[in-house]
Design a protein around this motif. Structure first.
Motif, mmCIF file in Angstrom:
data_model
loop_
_atom_site.group_PDB
_atom_site.id
_atom_site.type_symbol
_atom_site.label_atom_id
_atom_site.label_comp_id
_atom_site.label_asym_id
_atom_site.label_seq_id
_atom_site.Cartn_x
_atom_site.Cartn_y
_atom_site.Cartn_z
ATOM 1 N N ALA A 2 0.829 -1.190 0.000
ATOM 2 C CA ALA A 2 0.000 0.000 0.000
ATOM 3 C C ALA A 2 0.872 1.251 0.000
ATOM 4 O O ALA A 2 1.932 1.285 0.610
ATOM 5 N N ARG A 4 1.942 4.954 1.021
ATOM 6 C CA ARG A 4 1.843 5.736 2.255
ATOM 7 C C ARG A 4 1.067 7.013 1.970
ATOM 8 O O ARG A 4 1.235 7.656 0.951
ATOM 9 N N SER A 8 -3.174 9.939 7.524
ATOM 10 C CA SER A 8 -3.852 8.645 7.528
ATOM 11 C C SER A 8 -4.625 8.464 8.826
ATOM 12 O O SER A 8 -4.202 8.894 9.896
ATOM 13 N N ASP A 16 -2.862 -0.842 6.357
ATOM 14 C CA ASP A 16 -1.471 -0.928 5.892
ATOM 15 C C ASP A 16 -0.719 -2.040 6.619
ATOM 16 O O ASP A 16 0.053 -2.779 6.018
ATOM 17 N N ASP A 19 -1.892 -5.341 5.246
ATOM 18 C CA ASP A 19 -1.272 -5.558 3.934
ATOM 19 C C ASP A 19 0.159 -6.066 4.090
ATOM 20 O O ASP A 19 0.596 -6.952 3.366
#
Length: 58
Positions: A2, A4, A8, A16, A19
């Motif tokens: 993913a 950045r 976020s 993330d 992932d």
């Protein structure tokens, strides 16, 4: 992996992290990993045979 994000949310951070875990391909059963490798190589019959080995017995 993913990308950045500059800003976020906690949910994005959790996503993330998940992932990253999937990228490691850490499974409990090594047969599952072997089946993934065989699928990746296009060896469908070999992968199907291994998948039969990890099916639960009911």
């Amino acid at each position: 992996m993913a990308q950045r994000r500059f800003f976020s949310s906690p949910l994005d951070q959790q996503r993330d992290r998940l992932d990253g875990c999937w990228q490691l391909e850490c499974d409990i059963d090594p047969l599952i990993l072997r089946a993934r490798v065989l699928h990746g190589r296009g060896e469908v019959n070999g992968a199907a045979g291994l998948e039969q080995e990890v099916l639960p017995i009911v």
